[in-house]
Scaffold this motif. Sequence first.
Motif, short mmCIF file in Angstrom:
data_model
loop_
_atom_site.label_atom_id
_atom_site.label_comp_id
_atom_site.label_asym_id
_atom_site.label_seq_id
_atom_site.Cartn_x
_atom_site.Cartn_y
_atom_site.Cartn_z
N TYR A 147 20.54 13.57 9.86
CA TYR A 147 19.46 13.27 8.92
C TYR A 147 18.27 12.62 9.62
N THR A 148 17.11 12.78 8.99
CA THR A 148 15.95 11.96 9.31
C THR A 148 16.02 10.73 8.42
N VAL A 149 15.91 9.55 9.01
CA VAL A 149 16.14 8.31 8.26
C VAL A 149 14.97 7.35 8.45
N ILE A 150 14.50 6.82 7.35
CA ILE A 150 13.43 5.82 7.35
C ILE A 150 14.03 4.49 6.92
N ASP A 151 13.83 3.47 7.73
CA ASP A 151 14.38 2.14 7.46
C ASP A 151 13.26 1.26 6.92
N THR A 152 13.41 0.80 5.69
CA THR A 152 12.35 -0.02 5.08
C THR A 152 12.26 -1.41 5.70
N VAL A 153 13.31 -1.84 6.40
CA VAL A 153 13.18 -3.11 7.14
C VAL A 153 12.08 -2.97 8.20
N HIS A 154 12.11 -1.88 8.95
CA HIS A 154 11.12 -1.66 10.00
C HIS A 154 9.72 -1.50 9.42
N LEU A 155 9.62 -0.76 8.32
CA LEU A 155 8.31 -0.60 7.69
C LEU A 155 7.77 -1.94 7.20
N ALA A 156 8.63 -2.71 6.55
CA ALA A 156 8.19 -4.00 6.01
C ALA A 156 7.74 -4.94 7.11
N ARG A 157 8.43 -4.93 8.24
CA ARG A 157 8.03 -5.78 9.36
C ARG A 157 6.64 -5.42 9.88
N ARG A 158 6.29 -4.15 9.75
CA ARG A 158 4.99 -3.70 10.23
C ARG A 158 3.85 -4.09 9.29
N VAL A 159 4.11 -4.09 7.98
CA VAL A 159 2.99 -4.20 7.04
C VAL A 159 3.05 -5.41 6.11
N ILE A 160 4.18 -6.11 6.07
CA ILE A 160 4.28 -7.27 5.17
C ILE A 160 4.47 -8.53 6.02
N SER A 161 3.44 -9.35 6.06
CA SER A 161 3.48 -10.57 6.87
C SER A 161 3.58 -11.83 6.00
N GLU A 162 3.55 -11.65 4.70
CA GLU A 162 3.51 -12.80 3.80
C GLU A 162 4.88 -13.44 3.54
N THR A 163 5.95 -12.78 3.95
CA THR A 163 7.30 -13.28 3.62
C THR A 163 7.95 -13.91 4.85
N PRO A 164 8.86 -14.89 4.64
CA PRO A 164 9.52 -15.55 5.78
C PRO A 164 10.52 -14.65 6.49
N ASN A 165 11.00 -13.62 5.80
CA ASN A 165 11.91 -12.64 6.40
C ASN A 165 11.74 -11.33 5.63
N HIS A 166 12.49 -10.33 6.02
CA HIS A 166 12.34 -9.02 5.39
C HIS A 166 13.66 -8.55 4.76
N LYS A 167 14.41 -9.50 4.24
CA LYS A 167 15.61 -9.16 3.49
C LYS A 167 15.21 -8.48 2.18
N LEU A 168 16.13 -7.71 1.65
CA LEU A 168 15.83 -6.97 0.42
C LEU A 168 15.50 -7.92 -0.73
N THR A 169 16.27 -9.00 -0.85
CA THR A 169 16.02 -9.94 -1.95
C THR A 169 14.68 -10.65 -1.78
N THR A 170 14.34 -10.98 -0.54
CA THR A 170 13.05 -11.65 -0.28
C THR A 170 11.89 -10.74 -0.61
N LEU A 171 11.96 -9.49 -0.18
CA LEU A 171 10.88 -8.54 -0.46
C LEU A 171 10.80 -8.22 -1.95
N SER A 172 11.94 -8.16 -2.61
CA SER A 172 11.94 -7.90 -4.05
C SER A 172 11.24 -9.03 -4.80
N ALA A 173 11.51 -10.27 -4.37
CA ALA A 173 10.85 -11.41 -5.00
C ALA A 173 9.34 -11.37 -4.73
N PHE A 174 8.97 -11.02 -3.51
CA PHE A 174 7.55 -10.93 -3.14
C PHE A 174 6.83 -9.91 -4.01
#
Length: 202
Positions: A147-174
């Motif tokens: 498969y071709t696979v896209i990891d949203t952890v990697h994407l979030a690290r590139r474009v979301i700097s406002e959160t202390p980490n890039h866990k799913l729960t943290t990003l969901s809250a953001f």
Amino acid sequence: MEKHNADQILNQKLRETRPSWQRRQPARPKKYKSSTKKTEDYVILDFETTGLKAGVDKIIQIGAVKYIGHNRVDTMYLLVNPQCAISPTITRITGITNKDVQGAPVIEDVAHELIAFIGGFPIIAHNAPFDMGFLYALEEITPIPEYTVIDTVHLARRVISETPNHKLTTLSAFLELEHNAHDALGDCLATAAIYQFCINRM
């Protein structure tokens, strides 16, 4: 010492009574192709499991949601009987009990259905190596494509700097999502929202 030996004997007997594919050790090396390319058509994938080790621990819940043009068009969401005990810790995290999975299908009965559901679509997952490890551990049951696979952890690290980490729960809250965490469908829907947010920022 006696208890240690008894545990070893019990564990050996448990291994011997499992189907051959379950006795295999951790999943094979990575077979999928990582990507950050934008796509409008994809399948979001998430598993809840009895532990963290693909090829050793078992899937207890499957979530897969198909999107075409970023619109949700189909869903696969079901419990799976792991044919082993679910620990109190996993029940506390996921809410899934041993009683819940008693009448559920075993993975041999649904693995082909999952692969057919995914089809030729790219897969999107949050912390993709975890879910893909469990998916490729099913190769003893059914062939698994590359498969071709896209990891949203990697994407979030590139474009979301406002959160202390890039866990799913943290990003969901953001993103102020209604996120049913550690539920396969809830995690899929949150991952889809995170993916769409990230590509709109890219």
